[in-house]
Scaffold this active site. Structure first.
Site, PDB file in Angstrom:
ATOM      1  N   ARG A 224      40.308  45.911  39.006  1.00 31.14           N
ATOM      2  CA  ARG A 224      41.200  46.444  40.034  1.00 31.14           C
ATOM      3  C   ARG A 224      42.479  46.928  39.363  1.00 31.14           C
ATOM      4  NH1 ARG A 224      37.420  46.760  42.718  1.00 31.14           N
ATOM      5  NH2 ARG A 224      36.944  45.850  44.760  1.00 31.14           N
ATOM      6  N   HIS A 272      36.885  55.244  39.688  1.00 31.11           N
ATOM      7  CA  HIS A 272      36.248  54.080  40.339  1.00 31.11           C
ATOM      8  C   HIS A 272      34.746  54.305  40.534  1.00 31.11           C
ATOM      9  CE1 HIS A 272      37.235  50.320  42.836  1.00 31.11           C
ATOM     10  NE2 HIS A 272      35.944  50.320  42.542  1.00 31.11           N
TER      11      HIS A 272
HETATM   12  P1  NDP Z   1      32.694  37.234  40.393  1.00 33.07           P
HETATM   13  O1  NDP Z   1      33.441  36.690  41.546  1.00 33.07           O
HETATM   14  O2  NDP Z   1      31.216  37.007  40.329  1.00 33.07           O
HETATM   15  O3  NDP Z   1      33.312  36.676  39.026  1.00 33.07           O
HETATM   16  C1  NDP Z   1      34.675  36.541  38.862  1.00 33.07           C
HETATM   17  C2  NDP Z   1      34.957  35.889  37.518  1.00 33.07           C
HETATM   18  O4  NDP Z   1      36.376  35.857  37.346  1.00 33.07           O
HETATM   19  C3  NDP Z   1      34.471  34.448  37.441  1.00 33.07           C
HETATM   20  O5  NDP Z   1      34.040  34.146  36.146  1.00 33.07           O
HETATM   21  C4  NDP Z   1      35.727  33.659  37.785  1.00 33.07           C
HETATM   22  O6  NDP Z   1      35.779  32.351  37.251  1.00 33.07           O
HETATM   23  C5  NDP Z   1      36.776  34.513  37.095  1.00 33.07           C
HETATM   24  N1  NDP Z   1      38.104  34.249  37.662  1.00 33.07           N
HETATM   25  C6  NDP Z   1      38.516  34.395  38.930  1.00 33.07           C
HETATM   26  N2  NDP Z   1      39.804  34.009  39.055  1.00 33.07           N
HETATM   27  C7  NDP Z   1      40.193  33.587  37.834  1.00 33.07           C
HETATM   28  C8  NDP Z   1      41.391  33.039  37.320  1.00 33.07           C
HETATM   29  N3  NDP Z   1      42.467  32.833  38.104  1.00 33.07           N
HETATM   30  N4  NDP Z   1      41.435  32.690  36.020  1.00 33.07           N
HETATM   31  C9  NDP Z   1      40.361  32.863  35.217  1.00 33.07           C
HETATM   32  N5  NDP Z   1      39.179  33.388  35.654  1.00 33.07           N
HETATM   33  C10 NDP Z   1      39.111  33.749  36.935  1.00 33.07           C
HETATM   34  O7  NDP Z   1      33.021  38.799  40.351  1.00 33.07           O
HETATM   35  P2  NDP Z   1      32.058  39.998  39.914  1.00 33.07           P
HETATM   36  O8  NDP Z   1      31.630  39.761  38.502  1.00 33.07           O
HETATM   37  O9  NDP Z   1      31.026  40.237  40.940  1.00 33.07           O
HETATM   38  O10 NDP Z   1      33.089  41.230  39.984  1.00 33.07           O
HETATM   39  C11 NDP Z   1      34.322  41.205  39.286  1.00 33.07           C
HETATM   40  C12 NDP Z   1      35.233  42.286  39.799  1.00 33.07           C
HETATM   41  O11 NDP Z   1      34.813  43.564  39.347  1.00 33.07           O
HETATM   42  C13 NDP Z   1      35.253  42.460  41.330  1.00 33.07           C
HETATM   43  O12 NDP Z   1      36.088  41.505  41.942  1.00 33.07           O
HETATM   44  C14 NDP Z   1      35.791  43.866  41.485  1.00 33.07           C
HETATM   45  O13 NDP Z   1      37.189  43.822  41.541  1.00 33.07           O
HETATM   46  C15 NDP Z   1      35.346  44.570  40.212  1.00 33.07           C
HETATM   47  N6  NDP Z   1      34.307  45.568  40.460  1.00 33.07           N
HETATM   48  C16 NDP Z   1      34.563  46.874  40.118  1.00 33.07           C
HETATM   49  C17 NDP Z   1      33.601  47.822  40.294  1.00 33.07           C
HETATM   50  C18 NDP Z   1      33.851  49.222  39.874  1.00 33.07           C
HETATM   51  O14 NDP Z   1      32.996  50.087  40.112  1.00 33.07           O
HETATM   52  N7  NDP Z   1      34.960  49.520  39.225  1.00 33.07           N
HETATM   53  C19 NDP Z   1      32.293  47.503  40.870  1.00 33.07           C
HETATM   54  C20 NDP Z   1      32.123  46.103  41.173  1.00 33.07           C
HETATM   55  C21 NDP Z   1      33.099  45.181  40.958  1.00 33.07           C
HETATM   56  P3  NDP Z   1      34.713  31.222  37.717  1.00 33.07           P
HETATM   57  O15 NDP Z   1      33.436  31.595  36.993  1.00 33.07           O
HETATM   58  O16 NDP Z   1      35.306  29.965  37.240  1.00 33.07           O
HETATM   59  O17 NDP Z   1      34.602  31.367  39.208  1.00 33.07           O
HETATM   60  C1  OXD Z   2      33.367  46.715  44.249  1.00 36.51           C
HETATM   61  C2  OXD Z   2      33.892  47.966  43.814  1.00 36.51           C
HETATM   62  O1  OXD Z   2      34.137  45.771  44.334  1.00 36.51           O
HETATM   63  O2  OXD Z   2      33.242  48.986  44.047  1.00 36.51           O
HETATM   64  O3  OXD Z   2      32.167  46.621  44.505  1.00 36.51           O
HETATM   65  O4  OXD Z   2      34.962  48.026  43.222  1.00 36.51           O
END
Ligand code: NDP
Ligand code: OXD
Length: 309
Positions: A224, A272
């Protein structure tokens, strides 16, 4: 079964046709033509308009048509008692891996420098560094980050990963919590952000953190825009501490005309598109959860609203 479909960026006909394969009784309705509000038990949403949830008092679950729920959780009218589900991988991991690989290879194999050499008409050969000499700091090893970690590890990169809670991954150093962050980032050659946007992660990619990367390091952010402090990144690029950045997410989006990222020679950006939602696997995942909810079975993981993801 009426499902409220609320997204300006997705094609309702494509969703209707895919959803019919997994949940034949599903009929997608819109806020403009919803039918009887009490017949709507499930909502499929991406950036829904304010106030829409209050119109549907019988909602049993809200499905986010993407992985990141930061936008949805910020909606004041999202009912507190209704579980929220998000897409977990749902086919997004392979494209996300591809996007990150592009960025990693760009800097590892010096494609950014060769582009400059070509523009100057210079034939300059550089030695090839083995992948094992490149340390990648990966922030976030959830549904998408984990796939990225495995791929990079498989290619021989030195991966250090960071999570909120203690996690383990074969062959990969994982640290967690605020105390683990510096160990992951310090001296890394490439930083990849795959965190959700929460109160704890907003602005995390700032001058203090980015300065800990190795001199000449690169930043990849497909998560993000608000994770990153734009001016801090620009300052470190201009000072030469950082070599380059590849960015897919911005705050706000679309990136405003005139923003320095558009023209900065060390920034590559994509609009994006790292891992767009795929209709078929998204519908399969949502329908499977609805089946479980209808049967009264445990529906699988819901979004933790306190944690923000
Ligand atoms: P998940 O929720 O599956 O994973 C999030 C990870 O971040 C976990 O490992 C979590 O830790 C870690 N995390 C969260 N908060 C913290 C913190 N405060 N400190 C340290 N680690 C933290 O998310 P996804 O993998 O599904 O997606 C990640 C992000 O990618 C989405 O939220 C979105 O913003 C972005 N995205 C972008 C896309 C694009 O096209 N540009 C498409 C899809 C997603 P823990 O394992 O301990 O929970
Ligand atoms: C998502 C994204 O969060 O598209 O899936 O960024």
């Amino acid at each position: 079964m009426n499902l409220l479909f609320c997204s300006d960026s997705d094609d309702i006909d494509a969703y209707q046709s895919a959803m019919s394969r997994y949940l034949p009784e599903a009929r997608l309705v819109t806020p403009q033509a919803p039918g009887p509000p009490e017949a709507v038990r499930y909502a499929l949403v991406w950036a829904p308009p304010p106030g829409v949830f209050a119109r549907f008092p019988a909602l049993r679950a809200v499905f986010n048509l993407g992985a990141g729920v930061d936008g949805l959780l910020a909606q004041d009218d999202l009912p507190a008692a209704v579980p929220v589900f998000r897409l977990e991988d749902a086919g997004m991991a392979p494209p996300m891996v591809e996007w990150v690989l592009y960025g990693v290879l760009r800097f590892h194999r010096d494609f950014d420098l060769y582009a400059q050499e070509q523009a100057a008409g210079r034939w300059t050969r550089r030695s090839v560094r083995p992948a094992g000499d490149i340390t990648v700091a990966l922030l976030g090893i959830g549904a998408l980050g984990r796939a990225v970690a495995r791929q990079l590890d498989g290619l021989g990169y030195r991966v250090r990963a960071w999570s909120r809670r203690p996690r383990e991954m074969d062959g990969i150093t994982v640290r967690h919590g605020p105390e683990g962050l510096h160990a992951v980032v310090t001296g890394a050659d490439i930083l990849v952000c795959l965190l959700p946007l929460t109160g704890q992660t907003r602005g995390l990619l700032n001058r203090a953190l980015l300065s800990r990367l190795a001199p000449g390091a690169a930043v990849l952010n497909p998560a993000r825009g608000a994770h990153l402090v734009d001016d801090d990144l620009l300052e470190l690029l201009d000072s030469g501490h950082l070599r380059g950045a590849v960015l897919d997410a911005f705050d706000p989006e679309p990136l405003p005309p005139g923003h320095r990222f558009w023209s900065h020679p060390r920034v590559r950006l994509t609009p994006h598109v790292a891992a767009p939602t795929l209709v078929e696997p998204a519908c399969a995942q949502i329908a499977s959860t609805i089946h479980r909810l209808e049967r009264g079975d445990a529906p699988g993981p819901t979004v933790d609203r306190d944690a923000g993801y």
